[in-house]
Design a protein around this motif. Structure first.
Motif, PDB file in Angstrom:
ATOM      1  N   UNK A  35       7.647   8.128  13.325  1.00 47.74           N
ATOM      2  CA  UNK A  35       6.290   8.361  12.826  1.00 47.74           C
ATOM      3  C   UNK A  35       6.168   9.788  12.297  1.00 47.74           C
ATOM      4  N   UNK A  36       5.063  10.096  11.663  1.00 48.18           N
ATOM      5  CA  UNK A  36       4.880  11.426  11.111  1.00 48.18           C
ATOM      6  C   UNK A  36       4.693  12.448  12.224  1.00 48.18           C
ATOM      7  N   UNK A  37       5.698  13.293  12.444  1.00 48.23           N
ATOM      8  CA  UNK A  37       5.619  14.259  13.543  1.00 48.23           C
ATOM      9  C   UNK A  37       4.540  15.309  13.303  1.00 48.23           C
ATOM     10  N   UNK A  38       4.401  15.743  12.051  1.00 49.09           N
ATOM     11  CA  UNK A  38       3.381  16.737  11.711  1.00 49.09           C
ATOM     12  C   UNK A  38       1.989  16.148  11.950  1.00 49.09           C
ATOM     13  N   UNK A  39       1.782  14.924  11.477  1.00 49.22           N
ATOM     14  CA  UNK A  39       0.502  14.264  11.693  1.00 49.22           C
ATOM     15  C   UNK A  39       0.220  14.038  13.165  1.00 49.22           C
ATOM     16  N   UNK A  40       1.263  13.727  13.938  1.00 49.61           N
ATOM     17  CA  UNK A  40       1.098  13.506  15.373  1.00 49.61           C
ATOM     18  C   UNK A  40       0.599  14.766  16.064  1.00 49.61           C
ATOM     19  N   UNK A  41       1.180  15.911  15.749  1.00 45.65           N
ATOM     20  CA  UNK A  41       0.758  17.158  16.380  1.00 45.65           C
ATOM     21  C   UNK A  41      -0.678  17.502  16.000  1.00 45.65           C
TER      22      UNK A  41
ATOM     23  N   UNK B  37       0.831  -1.212   0.000  1.00 45.43           N
ATOM     24  CA  UNK B  37       0.000   0.000   0.000  1.00 45.43           C
ATOM     25  C   UNK B  37       0.861   1.256   0.000  1.00 45.43           C
ATOM     26  N   UNK B  38       1.916   1.258   0.809  1.00 43.14           N
ATOM     27  CA  UNK B  38       2.837   2.398   0.836  1.00 43.14           C
ATOM     28  C   UNK B  38       3.423   2.675  -0.542  1.00 43.14           C
ATOM     29  N   UNK B  39       3.913   1.614  -1.192  1.00 47.89           N
ATOM     30  CA  UNK B  39       4.550   1.774  -2.501  1.00 47.89           C
ATOM     31  C   UNK B  39       3.538   2.260  -3.534  1.00 47.89           C
ATOM     32  N   UNK B  40       2.334   1.705  -3.494  1.00 43.21           N
ATOM     33  CA  UNK B  40       1.304   2.095  -4.469  1.00 43.21           C
ATOM     34  C   UNK B  40       0.946   3.567  -4.312  1.00 43.21           C
TER      35      UNK B  40
ATOM     36  N   UNK C 117       1.994   5.026   5.937  1.00 43.65           N
ATOM     37  CA  UNK C 117       1.981   4.398   7.259  1.00 43.65           C
ATOM     38  C   UNK C 117       2.584   5.287   8.337  1.00 43.65           C
ATOM     39  N   UNK C 118       3.428   6.231   7.963  1.00 43.92           N
ATOM     40  CA  UNK C 118       4.037   7.112   8.954  1.00 43.92           C
ATOM     41  C   UNK C 118       2.971   7.875   9.736  1.00 43.92           C
TER      42      UNK C 118
ATOM     43  N   UNK D 100      13.791   5.853   6.369  1.00 45.40           N
ATOM     44  CA  UNK D 100      13.836   7.042   5.515  1.00 45.40           C
ATOM     45  C   UNK D 100      12.528   7.223   4.757  1.00 45.40           C
ATOM     46  N   UNK D 101      12.346   8.416   4.253  1.00 47.48           N
ATOM     47  CA  UNK D 101      11.157   8.728   3.455  1.00 47.48           C
ATOM     48  C   UNK D 101      11.157   7.901   2.177  1.00 47.48           C
ATOM     49  N   UNK D 102       9.992   7.742   1.536  1.00 49.60           N
ATOM     50  CA  UNK D 102       9.938   6.947   0.306  1.00 49.60           C
ATOM     51  C   UNK D 102      10.817   7.496  -0.812  1.00 49.60           C
TER      52      UNK D 102
END
Length: 238
Positions: free
Chosen positions: A149-155, A31-34, A195-196, A116-118
């Protein structure tokens, strides 16, 4: 205080983490790759309008705009609250929220896993990757040495959770809508995997925030700030 909603949210968070265990459910890598390739193939010189928009949404300026939108939602919540002493109540909410976000950020920094990022990952495999930084003439972000994990999404999730706990429904809905709207640009540009944010940030939020918001911990801290303001007879206190 009921433990049932806390344990239910914790269970959902654990199930999300379990879904990440590739021997049980190997769909996240696919799913991540797609998702990455679906968006990355649109970031070309033939679509400079789209590329400039995506790049602009991944600048520090847009981060500042996102923060201002959160402040606006918070001020809207204050304006819709007609109780006496509401300013110190919401000052307490803001203070506890910022303190909690800082503690969660520290926890995230100590996690034993990262990737690392995609954009960097697929570059390391020798695959061609479209980078917005190579297509625009201003500073933007499309890579990260550790995107999990995604820090921006976490906040954004911390903010939404506090609004769900302390604000009325319209403000809570606005705050929740900001999560996909403001985290998606990171995913489109390739700075984060799907997923991050929607596994990593979400699962951590579901495991930690219920114990803060659905117990007397955060409400008690907010109430303590209100009592202190009242005891000191500060302006706008009860």
């Amino acid at each position: 205080m009921s433990l049932r909603p806390i344990l239910l949210l914790n269970l959902i968070g654990l199930l999300l983490l379990l879904s990440w265990w590739q021997t049980l459910a190997p769909f996240w890598p696919a799913l991540n790759a797609w998702v990455f390739h679906a968006f990355n193939q649109t970031l070309t010189a033939d679509n400079l309008g789209w590329v400039n928009l995506v790049a602009a949404l991944n600048t520090r300026t847009f981060d500042a705009i996102s923060f201002l939108v959160m402040v606006a939602v918070l001020l809207l919540a204050v304006s819709r609250d007609q109780r006496e002493g509401r300013l110190w109540h919401w000052f307490g909410v803001g203070f506890v929220m910022l303190f909690s976000a800082g503690v969660i950020a520290l926890i995230n920094n100590e996690l034993p896993y990262g990737h690392p990022s995609p954009t960097l990952y697929f570059q390391s495999l020798g695959e061609p990757v479209n980078l917005t930084t190579q297509l625009v003439n201003f500073s933007t972000k499309d890579t990260a040495g550790n995107s999990f994990p995604g820090d921006h999404g976490m906040m954004l999730m911390v903010f939404a959770a506090f609004m769900m706990r302390f604000a009325d429904r319209p403000c809570a809905i606005l705050a929740a809508a900001m999560i996909p709207l403001f985290s998606l640009p990171r995913i489109i540009a390739g700075g984060h995997w799907l997923e991050d944010v929607f596994m990593g940030s979400l699962s951590i939020s579901l495991l930690l925030l219920p114990w803060l918001l659905l117990t007397p911990l955060a409400p008690g801290a907010v109430a303590a700030i209100e009592r202190l303001a009242s005891r000191l007879d500060l302006p706008f206190s009860r």
